[in-house]
Design a protein around this motif. Structure first.
Motif, mmCIF file in Angstrom:
data_model
loop_
_atom_site.group_PDB
_atom_site.id
_atom_site.type_symbol
_atom_site.label_atom_id
_atom_site.label_comp_id
_atom_site.label_asym_id
_atom_site.label_seq_id
_atom_site.Cartn_x
_atom_site.Cartn_y
_atom_site.Cartn_z
ATOM 1 N N ASP A 16 9.615 -0.905 -5.471
ATOM 2 C CA ASP A 16 9.157 -1.176 -4.111
ATOM 3 C C ASP A 16 8.445 0.045 -3.542
ATOM 4 O O ASP A 16 7.390 -0.074 -2.911
ATOM 5 C CB ASP A 16 10.361 -1.550 -3.248
ATOM 6 N N LEU A 17 8.986 1.231 -3.791
ATOM 7 C CA LEU A 17 8.350 2.455 -3.303
ATOM 8 C C LEU A 17 6.997 2.682 -3.982
ATOM 9 O O LEU A 17 6.048 3.165 -3.360
ATOM 10 C CB LEU A 17 9.270 3.651 -3.561
ATOM 11 N N MET A 18 6.906 2.322 -5.279
ATOM 12 C CA MET A 18 5.636 2.487 -5.988
ATOM 13 C C MET A 18 4.582 1.570 -5.389
ATOM 14 O O MET A 18 3.419 1.959 -5.214
ATOM 15 C CB MET A 18 5.833 2.170 -7.473
ATOM 16 N N GLY A 19 4.961 0.322 -5.083
ATOM 17 C CA GLY A 19 4.009 -0.597 -4.468
ATOM 18 C C GLY A 19 3.508 -0.076 -3.139
ATOM 19 O O GLY A 19 2.302 -0.143 -2.840
ATOM 20 N N GLN A 20 4.413 0.450 -2.329
ATOM 21 C CA GLN A 20 3.997 1.002 -1.043
ATOM 22 C C GLN A 20 3.093 2.216 -1.226
ATOM 23 O O GLN A 20 2.122 2.414 -0.479
ATOM 24 C CB GLN A 20 5.233 1.378 -0.230
ATOM 25 N N GLY A 21 3.405 3.031 -2.223
ATOM 26 C CA GLY A 21 2.579 4.213 -2.475
ATOM 27 C C GLY A 21 1.166 3.846 -2.875
ATOM 28 O O GLY A 21 0.196 4.466 -2.429
ATOM 29 N N VAL A 22 1.011 2.825 -3.734
ATOM 30 C CA VAL A 22 -0.320 2.381 -4.139
ATOM 31 C C VAL A 22 -1.060 1.774 -2.948
ATOM 32 O O VAL A 22 -2.262 2.006 -2.756
ATOM 33 C CB VAL A 22 -0.214 1.366 -5.296
ATOM 34 N N ALA A 23 -0.340 0.997 -2.116
ATOM 35 C CA ALA A 23 -0.968 0.393 -0.939
ATOM 36 C C ALA A 23 -1.430 1.465 0.039
ATOM 37 O O ALA A 23 -2.512 1.364 0.632
ATOM 38 C CB ALA A 23 0.010 -0.561 -0.266
ATOM 39 N N ASP A 24 -0.634 2.529 0.223
ATOM 40 C CA ASP A 24 -1.010 3.622 1.128
ATOM 41 C C ASP A 24 -2.282 4.322 0.677
ATOM 42 O O ASP A 24 -2.976 4.946 1.471
ATOM 43 C CB ASP A 24 0.131 4.637 1.227
ATOM 44 N N ARG A 25 -2.572 4.267 -0.609
ATOM 45 C CA ARG A 25 -3.772 4.906 -1.150
ATOM 46 C C ARG A 25 -4.905 3.900 -1.310
ATOM 47 O O ARG A 25 -5.843 4.109 -2.074
ATOM 48 C CB ARG A 25 -3.467 5.555 -2.510
ATOM 49 N N GLY A 26 -4.827 2.762 -0.629
ATOM 50 C CA GLY A 26 -5.914 1.788 -0.634
ATOM 51 C C GLY A 26 -6.013 0.968 -1.894
ATOM 52 O O GLY A 26 -7.102 0.508 -2.256
ATOM 53 N N HIS A 27 -4.877 0.754 -2.583
ATOM 54 C CA HIS A 27 -4.851 -0.040 -3.823
ATOM 55 C C HIS A 27 -5.884 0.494 -4.823
ATOM 56 O O HIS A 27 -6.581 -0.273 -5.490
ATOM 57 C CB HIS A 27 -5.128 -1.522 -3.530
ATOM 58 N N GLY A 28 -5.945 1.814 -4.943
ATOM 59 C CA GLY A 28 -6.935 2.431 -5.831
ATOM 60 C C GLY A 28 -6.567 2.403 -7.289
ATOM 61 O O GLY A 28 -7.365 2.827 -8.130
ATOM 62 N N ALA A 29 -5.366 1.938 -7.645
ATOM 63 C CA ALA A 29 -4.951 1.858 -9.046
ATOM 64 C C ALA A 29 -4.360 0.484 -9.309
ATOM 65 O O ALA A 29 -3.691 -0.091 -8.452
ATOM 66 C CB ALA A 29 -3.922 2.946 -9.373
ATOM 67 N N ALA A 30 -4.615 -0.056 -10.487
ATOM 68 C CA ALA A 30 -4.019 -1.342 -10.868
ATOM 69 C C ALA A 30 -2.512 -1.151 -11.052
ATOM 70 O O ALA A 30 -2.065 -0.195 -11.687
ATOM 71 C CB ALA A 30 -4.642 -1.849 -12.156
ATOM 72 N N LEU A 31 -1.734 -2.067 -10.485
ATOM 73 C CA LEU A 31 -0.278 -2.000 -10.531
ATOM 74 C C LEU A 31 0.226 -3.308 -11.137
ATOM 75 O O LEU A 31 0.085 -4.374 -10.528
ATOM 76 C CB LEU A 31 0.285 -1.792 -9.128
ATOM 77 N N VAL A 32 0.778 -3.225 -12.342
ATOM 78 C CA VAL A 32 1.168 -4.406 -13.112
ATOM 79 C C VAL A 32 2.685 -4.465 -13.204
ATOM 80 O O VAL A 32 3.323 -3.505 -13.666
ATOM 81 C CB VAL A 32 0.555 -4.380 -14.527
ATOM 82 N N GLY A 33 3.264 -5.589 -12.782
ATOM 83 C CA GLY A 33 4.699 -5.786 -12.853
ATOM 84 C C GLY A 33 5.067 -6.793 -13.934
ATOM 85 O O GLY A 33 4.430 -7.843 -14.059
ATOM 86 N N VAL A 34 6.085 -6.471 -14.731
ATOM 87 C CA VAL A 34 6.585 -7.370 -15.784
ATOM 88 C C VAL A 34 7.998 -7.775 -15.397
ATOM 89 O O VAL A 34 8.878 -6.912 -15.266
ATOM 90 C CB VAL A 34 6.568 -6.678 -17.162
ATOM 91 N N VAL A 35 8.220 -9.083 -15.221
ATOM 92 C CA VAL A 35 9.494 -9.558 -14.673
ATOM 93 C C VAL A 35 9.989 -10.767 -15.461
ATOM 94 O O VAL A 35 9.192 -11.516 -16.035
ATOM 95 C CB VAL A 35 9.336 -9.947 -13.184
ATOM 96 N N PRO A 36 11.324 -10.988 -15.471
ATOM 97 C CA PRO A 36 11.859 -12.237 -16.020
ATOM 98 C C PRO A 36 11.634 -13.364 -15.017
ATOM 99 O O PRO A 36 12.122 -13.308 -13.882
ATOM 100 C CB PRO A 36 13.342 -11.930 -16.222
ATOM 101 N N GLU A 37 10.910 -14.381 -15.399
ATOM 102 C CA GLU A 37 10.434 -15.392 -14.449
ATOM 103 C C GLU A 37 11.569 -16.076 -13.690
ATOM 104 O O GLU A 37 11.448 -16.344 -12.490
ATOM 105 C CB GLU A 37 9.617 -16.443 -15.203
ATOM 106 N N ARG A 38 12.681 -16.363 -14.355
ATOM 107 C CA ARG A 38 13.730 -17.166 -13.734
ATOM 108 C C ARG A 38 14.624 -16.374 -12.787
ATOM 109 O O ARG A 38 15.557 -16.924 -12.204
ATOM 110 C CB ARG A 38 14.582 -17.822 -14.820
ATOM 111 N N LEU A 39 14.342 -15.082 -12.628
ATOM 112 C CA LEU A 39 15.157 -14.260 -11.737
ATOM 113 C C LEU A 39 14.393 -13.764 -10.521
ATOM 114 O O LEU A 39 14.905 -12.963 -9.759
ATOM 115 C CB LEU A 39 15.732 -13.060 -12.507
#
Length: 586
Positions: A97-120
């Motif tokens: 969550d902190l990483m997402g906020q950090g990327v957003a604060d910098r104007g989404h200047g880097a691609a941020l890819v999340g890998v998650v278990p779909e059913r959770l």
């Protein structure tokens, strides 16, 4: 959540979050190929990769503000400067969550890819978060999500690392650990086994603090085998929580720089390897045309003599003049090719470049095994880098001192490492365990020698049978009274034998057989060791030393043989040059 078709045939779509962010998603199984996932998401291999590991729970309230500064002004800025993709767990919890906020604060200047278990997990328009099993929302600032068909936390981890390896594709990778629990420890172990450097944020809690405490106190062996392996083999870099975000950015940028010592070593290897192949092609082309023009010159002289003897044309006639010009032209071509071989020295340069290319390759594999004495466990990587840099300098100095002409090297623009220089399963950059060293180095070289042995043996047999056939033809021509054309078959036999000698086939077959036997003996010796002995660093060093010594011995013998062959060819060319003026019968 909107579904749209995909060329990769994977279910894909987009998620619209209330904050206005739109993220692409792809639903996959654990068996799905990583390349298909990247195509479905429209992701291309980046210049670098940052892998975020850490806790989604257990963060103390007082740490959150400080970590947000480090993630935004440190990690996110480093990713933007390095052109890196950030890969993480994708949920709206803890460090992710902190990483997402950090990327957003910098104007989404880097691609941020999340890998998650779909059913959770859940998302806007997705499953209800308040079902039989509580679901965790996706972090709303990510640019991409990979939904893995799994109902267990950790079920997505193999996919995470498959994607990381495919995204990296030889590019620099660094893992960042903040906080973390048992799942993070298993993920960190996977990163360590791939030889990726790890930046640990000290005082961020749990796993990060345990690693920091053990390394600082050196309190003896660890009972936890995973933690023990991470501490013993990990390329760990500890960064204080109270450190400056600018310093964290600088540390990450250093790890992600494209001029890392291993990448520079592969660049130099690729440059020398490409130029060695180019010089080899030039050398063989000159040899082939020299042999062909010499044979055609002999054929032209015999044809002219035969036509004179049968009275087909007289001296001074137009056909006679044409043959004279042809014979002189072929002799001049042979003389020119001999002069070109002597001037350009493509054979000598090929041999020297090949020898020094293989020397660079040996040092690259030694470096990747992370063997040798170092000043301190925590500064081992720096020490290994300096050793590789010193060896690269010595090898280059030897090369240019022996043959200054090879300094004019053409550029190499292909991928690193060159595809034919490593095992297809090897990325060329990851650290090597004994198992991977045997697979990617020892067995790969065994396969190379066996292929070369079979190729050389078939080629030698074909040439020998051709010599026998031409010799038999000469006997038949003599028997039917065509003695003049026997000279042509004799010239052809002489040419073929000279070509066989130039291939140095017999000595090559002997050396390949010896190298195969020695490498197989090394593999048998390793297999006979107990598991405890195979885990010993001393035995790993011995495995590498024995393997590299076999390869070095084979190369040294080849270089010596080829130098002697070059000397014989030069002597023959010099003799041919003196006799280049044709003796034409009238």
């Amino acid at each position: 959540m909107h579904l749209h078709p995909s060329d990769s045939r994977l279910p894909t779509g987009s998620i619209h979050f209330p904050n206005g962010n739109e993220a692409a998603w792809a639903r996959i199984s654990v068996e799905t190929e990583s390349q298909d996932v990247l195509r479905a998401l429209g992701l291309k291999p980046p210049r670098a990769l940052i892998l975020l590991l850490g806790g989604t729970e257990g963060l103390e309230p007082g740490l959150t503000a400080r970590l947000r500064q480090l993630f935004g002004r440190g990690i996110a800025c480093a990713a933007m400067d390095a052109g890196a993709v950030i890969l993480d767990g994708g949920t709206q919890a803890g460090v992710v969550d902190l990483m997402g906020q950090g990327v957003a604060d910098r104007g989404h200047g880097a691609a941020l890819v999340g890998v998650v278990p779909e059913r959770l997990v859940t998302w806007p328009g997705g499953p209800s978060p308040s079902g039989p099993q509580p679901l965790v929302p996706l972090e709303p600032h990510h640019s991409h999500f990979v939904l893995v068909e799994s109902q267990d936390w950790g079920g997505e981890t193999p996919t995470l690392y498959k994607l990381a390896e495919t995204l990296a594709a030889g590019a620099p990778v660094v893992a960042v650990l903040a906080n973390g629990g048992e799942l993070s420890k298993q993920e960190l172990l996977r990163a360590v086994r791939r030889g990726w450097p790890v930046v640990v944020l000290k005082n961020s809690g749990r796993l990060a603090d345990a690693l920091s405490s053990h390394v600082r106190q050196s309190s003896g062996p660890l009972e936890d085998p995973a933690l023990a392996e991470i501490v013993a083999d990990g390329d760990l870099h500890f960064f204080p929580l109270e450190g400056s975000p600018r310093e964290l950015k600088r540390l990450l940028t250093h790890q992600l720089r494209e001029d890392s010592i291993l990448r520079l070593a592969w660049q130099r290897f690729a440059l020398h390897d490409d130029n060695a192949k180019r010089q080899q092609r030039v050398f063989r082309l000159i040899q082939r045309w020299t042999v062909l023009f010499g044979f055609l010159g002999t054929l032209a002289v015999l044809l002219k003599t035969s036509l004179h003897s049968t009275g087909r044309f007289a001296n001074g006639s137009l056909p006679d003049g044409v043959f004279r010009v042809l014979i002189v032209a072929l002799a001049a071509a042979v003389t020119g090719l001999v002069a070109a071989a002597s001037y350009f020295k493509s054979g000598t340069r090929w041999i020297l470049l090949r020898a020094h290319t293989e020397a660079l390759k040996r040092e690259i594999y030694r470096y990747r095994c992370r063997l040798g004495n170092t000043a301190h466990p925590r500064t081992g990587r720096l020490s290994h880098e300096r050793r590789l840099a010193n060896r690269m300098r010595v090898i280059s100095q030897q090369l240019f001192r022996m043959e200054p002409g090879v300094s004019a090297l053409g550029r190499y623009r292909g991928r690193l490492p060159p595809p034919d220089a490593v095992d297809p399963r090897d990325d060329g950059f990851s650290a090597l365990s004994p198992f991977h060293y045997i697979r990617y180095r020892l067995e790969h070289q065994l396969g190379y020698y066996r292929d070369r042995l079979n190729t050389q043996a078939r080629r030698a047999r074909r040439l020998q049978w051709t010599v026998i056939a031409v010799s038999a033809l000469g006997t038949v021509l003599a028997a039917v009274g065509l003695e003049l054309w026997v000279a042509l078959t004799s010239a052809l036999v002489t040419t073929l034998i000279a070509w066989i000698n130039s291939q140095n086939a017999e000595n090559l077959l002997t050396k390949y057989n010896q190298a195969i036997t020695d490498l197989e003996d090394t593999r048998v010796w390793w297999s006979a060791l107990s598991l405890e002995e195979q885990s010993s660093r001393r035995h790993f060093e011995l495995l590498v030393s024995r393997t590299e010594l076999v390869l070095q011995s084979e190369l040294t013998g080849w270089v010596q043989e080829m130098k002697e062959l070059m000397a014989r060819l030069d002597a023959r060319h010099e003799k041919s040059g003196r006799k280049a003026e044709p003796r034409v019968q009238h």
